[in-house]
Design a protein around this motif. Structure first.
Motif: not given
Length: 238
Positions: A2-25
């Motif tokens: 149960a503890d492991q199940e709870i741990q995998i659902h802890e979240t943080i804010l996403l800090k970096e992304i990759t833009v797949e195409f058309n980065p100006e948009a």
């Protein structure tokens, strides 16, 4: 367990992304206090972004505001999807789809390409998804998937013996694209574009704290001016 199940659902804010195409948009401000990703759809086409890492299980969420105006024909997505180093391998995905012809509904999907059943279900939101931010969340476990809107579960899928279930590591992503060709326009309607530009915003995007399993390197396009080399055919997911 149960503890492991709870741990995998802890979240943080996403800090970096990759833009797949058309980065100006796809301008993005991932600094603390802003944490916004924007995709603009206009005569330049749309765009798509994804997390740099892949995750296996956990909870993923964001506050999303879809574009104003007549968005018929467009699709706005918030989803998980596996990468496919071998073209013949199936793609696993878990998705929210906002279809532009009806802003009061949302489509959920759990799909493995190649299956006859694409796992789509439509749900009434009870509000217009373009009128303010609402919270959308996908909870992915080994044995079930839940989709929630503003903290309320709208769908739960449980794994069944002998039936394929999404299990590959996946990136979190978002996109805006013209879906007029999907199902000959019966899916999202036919795009007119009279209210361009269309602006979709994802805010405070959340990813699991503990289940990142890989970092997916961005592909460098040899000729960014060549539109055909940078577009993604989203119809391959249907």
């Amino acid at each position: 367990m149960a503890d492991q199940e709870i741990q995998i659902h802890e979240t943080i804010l996403l800090k970096e992304i990759t833009v797949e195409f058309n980065p100006e948009a796809c301008p993005h401000k991932m600094e603390a206090g802003t944490n916004e990703i924007t995709v603009v759809y206009d005569e330049r086409d749309g765009s798509a972004w994804r997390s740099k890492g892949e995750y296996q299980y956990g909870t993923f969420g964001a506050k999303i505001k879809c574009p104003d105006g007549d968005t018929t024909g467009l699709c706005f997505t918030f989803d998980l999807s596996s990468t496919t180093p071998v073209e013949s391998e199936p793609i696993h995905s878990i998705s929210f789809y906002f279809l532009g012809d009806n802003k009061n509904t949302i489509l959920t999907s759990a799909n493995i390409t190649g299956n006859e059943d694409n796992g789509e279900q439509k749900h009434e939101l009870g509000f217009d998804c373009s009128q303010g931010f609402h919270d959308y969340e996908m909870k992915w476990c080994r044995d079930f998937i839940e989709w929630s809107v503003d903290g309320k579960v709208v769908r739960r899928n449980e794994r069944q013996e002998g039936v394929e279930f999404p299990k590959k590591p996946m990136c979190l992503s978002g996109s805006v694209w013209d879906a007029s060709m999907v199902k000959d326009g019966d899916w999202a309607g036919d795009y007119d574009g009279g209210d361009e530009p269309y602006v979709c915003v994802w805010k405070d995007v959340r990813v699991p704290l503990l289940t990142e399993v890989a970092v997916v390197e961005a592909q460098v396009e040899e000729d960014p001016e060549d539109e055909e080399s940078v577009k993604v055919d989203f119809r391959s997911f249907f």
